[in-house]
Design a protein around this motif. Sequence first.
Motif, mmCIF file in Angstrom:
data_model
loop_
_atom_site.group_PDB
_atom_site.id
_atom_site.type_symbol
_atom_site.label_atom_id
_atom_site.label_comp_id
_atom_site.label_asym_id
_atom_site.label_seq_id
_atom_site.Cartn_x
_atom_site.Cartn_y
_atom_site.Cartn_z
ATOM 1 N N GLN A 98 -62.851 2.852 9.993
ATOM 2 C CA GLN A 98 -61.892 3.824 10.532
ATOM 3 C C GLN A 98 -60.459 3.434 10.176
ATOM 4 N N TYR A 99 -60.148 2.148 10.268
ATOM 5 C CA TYR A 99 -58.808 1.690 9.899
ATOM 6 C C TYR A 99 -58.556 1.913 8.402
ATOM 7 N N ARG A 101 -59.839 4.259 6.575
ATOM 8 C CA ARG A 101 -59.615 5.692 6.361
ATOM 9 C C ARG A 101 -58.180 6.087 6.701
ATOM 10 N N LEU A 102 -57.606 5.438 7.700
ATOM 11 C CA LEU A 102 -56.241 5.765 8.102
ATOM 12 C C LEU A 102 -55.193 5.123 7.203
ATOM 13 N N ARG A 103 -55.397 3.865 6.821
ATOM 14 C CA ARG A 103 -54.348 3.089 6.141
ATOM 15 C C ARG A 103 -54.637 2.748 4.691
#
Length: 122
Positions: A98-99, A101-103
């Motif tokens: 998830q991290y 995908r965001l960063r």
Amino acid sequence: MHAVIPYVIAALLFALGVYGVLRRRNAILVLMAVELMLNAVNLILVAADASIKSTLSGVQPEAWAYPAPEPKAGAIFALFVIVIAAAEVGVGLAIVLQYYRLRRAVVLDEVPLHEHEEQEAR
């Protein structure tokens, strides 16, 4: 096999895992190092179970302060550690993905620990 060998191997595995946690910057490699430490604990549990059983084989169960230990208790505890490790990997990888995908990065040094650090970075 001598009883000290599994303990020394487990200590080396655990030390390698600690080094990996402290030294690596990639989140996936840190998770792998944690798994290495958990496997070292599993090795200690199974080796301790085997060495205690062989040590206490000549002692009558009535002489023990506690009830007789269950057969293969170390392996049973190791199984619980494996289940916990599997859950840890599932949750850890979900957080890392998830991290990512965001960063678009999984470098732990760049992860903001506080909300104001994230706002300052923008």
